[in-house]
Motif scaffolding. Structure first.
Motif, short mmCIF file in Angstrom:
data_model
loop_
_atom_site.label_atom_id
_atom_site.label_comp_id
_atom_site.label_asym_id
_atom_site.label_seq_id
_atom_site.Cartn_x
_atom_site.Cartn_y
_atom_site.Cartn_z
N GLN A 12 0.83 -1.21 0.00
CA GLN A 12 0.00 0.00 0.00
C GLN A 12 0.86 1.26 0.00
N VAL A 13 1.86 1.27 0.92
CA VAL A 13 2.73 2.46 1.00
C VAL A 13 3.51 2.61 -0.29
N ALA A 14 4.04 1.48 -0.80
CA ALA A 14 4.87 1.55 -2.01
C ALA A 14 4.05 2.01 -3.20
N PRO A 86 -7.46 0.61 4.38
CA PRO A 86 -7.44 -0.68 3.69
C PRO A 86 -7.64 -0.55 2.19
N PHE A 87 -6.52 -0.21 1.49
CA PHE A 87 -6.60 -0.11 0.03
C PHE A 87 -6.59 -1.50 -0.60
N LEU A 88 -5.70 -2.40 -0.02
CA LEU A 88 -5.50 -3.70 -0.65
C LEU A 88 -6.12 -4.82 0.19
N SER A 89 -6.02 -4.70 1.53
CA SER A 89 -6.48 -5.79 2.37
C SER A 89 -7.05 -5.23 3.67
N ALA A 263 -6.17 -7.64 -5.63
CA ALA A 263 -6.52 -6.37 -4.98
C ALA A 263 -5.63 -5.25 -5.50
N LEU A 264 -4.34 -5.56 -5.69
CA LEU A 264 -3.41 -4.54 -6.16
C LEU A 264 -3.82 -4.04 -7.55
#
Lengths: 317, 505
Positions: A12-14, A86-89, A263-264
């Motif tokens: 998420q951060v990356a 929670p963008f991805l998980s 999700a990504l």
């Protein structure tokens, strides 16, 4: 502590850090094409950042810690927000701490840091920009809080992963009057918070009309690169928040590597689509007169309030 | 020798009569178009003196009256006309700074052209001034008026701006976002144009006149040519006058289109700006075909005009429809219209008192237009000049949009009788070189340009004084901005779109 959970936070951060300049580039490119211009290409913001990072650092005479700390603080708070939302998980090690109030407070901390830096620079423009930014922020932050609260009532929690996980399981919540009202309110708040049209014009060179740009006029070199990156990351985080809360499909809810990969891809696609749609919309908008901006934001606050009320009454409490 | 306008009436008067005569002319409806000082030497008809020329004009019918006042060359002092006319007060301050002519009892005897670092006692227009000395002892402090009170702060802007615009310093005194007072300090690009004219021949003067303000090449060149033609006693052929009228409208078109787009851009609606710039580019290419220069230089000559091509009426109508569509889209957009409406009103009375000209004046209800007031060709003016009375940004937008329509009609009409080629009369037929003075008045796209020229017997220019409409309109900007908010300043400034180069000379 699951492997995919830790990987999700890191990813998420990356993806927010690396993708934010690309999102800004995409939005500029969409706008340029719609206006009949060739555009500089999607990677131009990255090239700008590289150029700025190679320059020597310069600090104006008489500025203090507020001015020097603000760029790093802006990027740091946004990076922490990117880890929490929670963008991805929804199943991450930091998930338990990802409270709505904390997220809004982190974003506000970045805003206040920049406003203080604007004041610290001691120029008329820094003060003017800070004053305008605070006027807008004072109306935007409550709207963001209220809009997400409207969604937290059915989830019975202000924890963002819980809200998102609940919405993934019960998509009907989002189609409710409360969900739609909250979406509208949050969308307007995001426009204001990220300094887009019709509240602020990120492309203007007219220093007297600026809000965000006026605060950061004194920055140069690597500091300016951080400020630019921070602003682009905030835009990505807020657009990502909008997609995660109101279109949560594709977000992983369990410790699965495959779900994380999906999700990504879905997150990148959703955010890029929303960004492109926003850029396309901006082509057809004009900037509001500054004194009309509070009317717009008060309207969005009202929508958020209605969303909370609707959510409270319609959930059968 | 004039075809349309009446000859100038020139009266030599003493300084004592000035206020009385000027007051009578102003009451009869004249406006003060130009004040120019001349340093006459012993060979001049009236002997050595500082001769100040006051040009008053009225129209229609075209009336031009000059008052000449001779002053002591050692201690030139002249009674101030500032109580009678605001522009007169500014002309006097300019004259004091450049010529050292002291206006007596001036109500606002502050510097206008002279910047802080100009050397004390150096007046560049004096014959013995010599080259500019090093920046020296400043002539006293040069403060801004400070507005005091709770929460009042100052915003200094410029002279270097973020965009590609000319230099000017603006000092806003603001409470919250509301402008209490705005002071514009200009003359950062004072180039000494009036001095540069001296000693040039007619062709050399033309090159300079075209460059007074880059966007007004035809306007200034034409005013200059009309002035020197009157001075040497010739008249351009009728076909050339027709071609000049056409060129003047072409210049109006490309500037007004750019302004319409820029006004949309300043409210964040940049797609219309892109479209307006596209239309402007087609106009510039048309200019290239018509004159060989994108900004229409080189087409107006002393004694005539030269066209390489004549614009096709169908093409002009297509361009007009294109511009109409852009203007209609802007006016139909709620956000854009809201930003324009009621922003920075310039009341008609203020515009009249300040002597405003051109589209700024016509947006505030004053129907001044040199094409009808001081015509050089009977078909140069549109049948009706668009006038709006609201005085806000919207009115200035509408006046420009409607002027484009009218200009295209004029171009289509004029192009019917025109053919490519050179149409010029020799300025010195038979080799005789008469000396004399002349005045040219032309409605440039910003407003009426007045140029007064004096030519010596050897065919050189002894004095040329151009006056750009921006000189009259700049003081109106702070008046319109009173009680406007700071973020609306760029929009307002663009709606005036005044020339710095033309004002600073």
């Amino acid at each position: 502590m699951s492997g995919p959970g830790i990987a999700a936070v890191a990813a998420q951060v990356a993806v927010v850090t690396a993708g934010a300049p690309l999102l800004a580039g995409l939005m500029r490119q969409v706008r340029a094409r719609l206006e009949g211009r060739a555009g500089a290409g999607i990677a131009q913001p990255w090239r700008d950042l590289r150029k700025l990072l190679r320059k020597e650092p310069i600090t104006p005479v008489g500025t203090g810690p507020a001015f020097r700390a603000a760029p790093a603080l802006l990027v740091a708070t946004t990076a922490v927000t990117a880890a929490l939302v929670p963008f991805l998980s929804t199943d991450t090690p930091v998930g338990r701490n990802a409270d709505v109030i904390l997220v809004v407070a982190l974003l506000a901390l970045g805003t206040v840091a920049l406003a203080l830096a604007g004041l610290d620079s001691g120029t008329a423009f820094g003060g003017m920009g800070a004053s305008r930014e605070m006027t807008i922020a004072a109306l935007v932050e409550p709207t963001i809080l209220l809009a997400v609260f409207a969604l937290s009532i059915p989830a019975r929690s202000t924890n963002l992963p819980a809200i998102v996980a609940g919405a993934v399981e019960q998509p009907a919540r989002l189609a409710s009057p409360a969900g739609l009202l909250a979406t509208a309110a949050l969308a307007v708040a995001v426009l204001a918070e990220t300094g887009r049209l019709p509240v602020d014009n990120p492309a203007t060179h007219l220093e007297l009309t600026m809000v965000h740009e006026a605060m950061v006029l004194e920055y140069a070199g690597p500091d300016l690169a951080l400020v630019e990156l921070g602003a682009q990351m905030r835009l990505t985080v807020l657009l990502g928040l909008l997609t995660s809360v109101f279109a949560p499909w594709g977000i992983a809810t369990g410790p699965s590597w495959a779900a994380l990969a999906v999700a990504l891809a879905v997150f990148v696609a959703k955010t890029a689509l929303l960004g492109a749609a926003l850029a396309a919309g901006e082509v057809f908008w004009a900037k509001l007169r500054l004194f009309r901006v509070p009317e717009l934001l008060a309207g969005s606050f009202l929508l958020a309030l209605l969303a909370v009320t609707a959510s409270y009454f319609l959930s059968g409490e | 020798m004039r075809s349309l306008s009446a000859p100038r009436e020139i009266t030599d008067i003493g300084p004592g009569e000035l206020a009385h005569r000027a007051g009578a002319l102003l009451r009869e409806g004249h406006r003060l178009a130009l004040v120019a000082a001349h340093h006459d030497d012993e060979g001049a008809p009236g002997g050595r003196a500082v001769r100040v020329v006051y040009l008053f004009v009225a129209g229609p019918p075209d009336v031009r009256t000059e008052l000449h006042v001779r002053l002591d060359p050692e201690h030139p002092e002249v009674p101030s006309l500032a109580p009678l006319s605001f522009p007169a007060g500014r002309f006097e301050r300019e004259m004091r700074d450049l010529h050292g002519v002291v206006p007596l009892d001036h109500p606002l005897p502050r510097r206008l052209v002279r910047h802080f670092h100009w050397p004390k006692g150096w007046y560049p227009m004096c014959p013995d001034a010599g080259p500019p000395p090093e920046f020296g002892e400043p002539e006293g402090p040069y403060p801004f008026l400070e507005v005091e009170g709770d929460g009042v702060y100052e915003i200094p802007v410029g002279p270097v701006h973020a965009g590609l615009i000319e230099p000017g310093h603006f000092r806003f005194s603001v409470v919250g976002e509301t402008i209490l007072k705005l002071k514009a300090r200009l003359w950062f690009v004072h180039k000494g144009i009036e001095k540069l004219f001296q000693g040039r021949d007619l062709a050399g003067g033309l090159a300079l006149a075209e460059r007074i303000s880059g966007d007004t090449a035809v306007g200034h060149a034409l005013a200059y040519c009309l002035a020197v033609e009157e001075a040497v006693g010739i008249r351009a052929p009728r076909a050339a006058q027709r071609a000049r009228a056409l060129l003047l409208e072409l210049e109006r078109l490309h500037n007004h289109v750019a302004d319409l787009g820029a006004l949309c851009n300043d409210v964040g609606h940049s797609v219309l700006n892109s479209q307006a710039l596209r239309v402007r580019e087609t106009l510039l290419r048309l200019n290239q075909q018509v004159t060989g220069h994108r900004l229409l230089r080189g087409a107006v000559l002393p004694g005539g005009a030269r066209l390489r091509a004549v614009p096709e009426p169908a093409r002009m109508r297509a361009i007009r429809n294109d511009i109409r569509e852009i203007a209609d889209l802007a006016l139909g957009h709620g956000g854009v219209r809201d930003r324009f409406t009621g922003t920075a009103r310039l009341p008609a009375q203020a515009a009249r008192d300040l002597g405003c000209l051109g589209c700024v004046a016509r947006a505030s209800g004053l129907p001044a237009d040199a094409r009808t007031d001081h015509p050089f060709h009977e078909e140069a003016a549109p049948p009706a000049v668009p006038v709006h009375s609201a005085g806000d940004v919207l009115a200035r937008f509408l006046v420009r949009a409607e002027e484009i329509d009218a200009s295209v009609d004029v171009i289509v009409h004029l192009s019917a009788g025109l053919h490519p080629g050179l149409s010029v009369h020799d300025p010195y037929p038979g080799g005789a070189r008469p000396a004399g003075s002349g005045v040219g008045i032309v409605e440039g796209w910003r407003g009426a340009i007045t140029t007064r020229a004096e030519v010596a017997v050897d065919g050189t220019l002894t004095r040329v004084k151009p006056v750009d409409p921006s000189f009259f309109n700049w003081p109106a900007l702070p008046v319109a901005l009173a009680d406007t908010i700071v973020p609306d300043f760029p929009l307002t400034n663009k709606s005036f779109n005044l020339s710095y180069a033309g004002n600073d000379l």
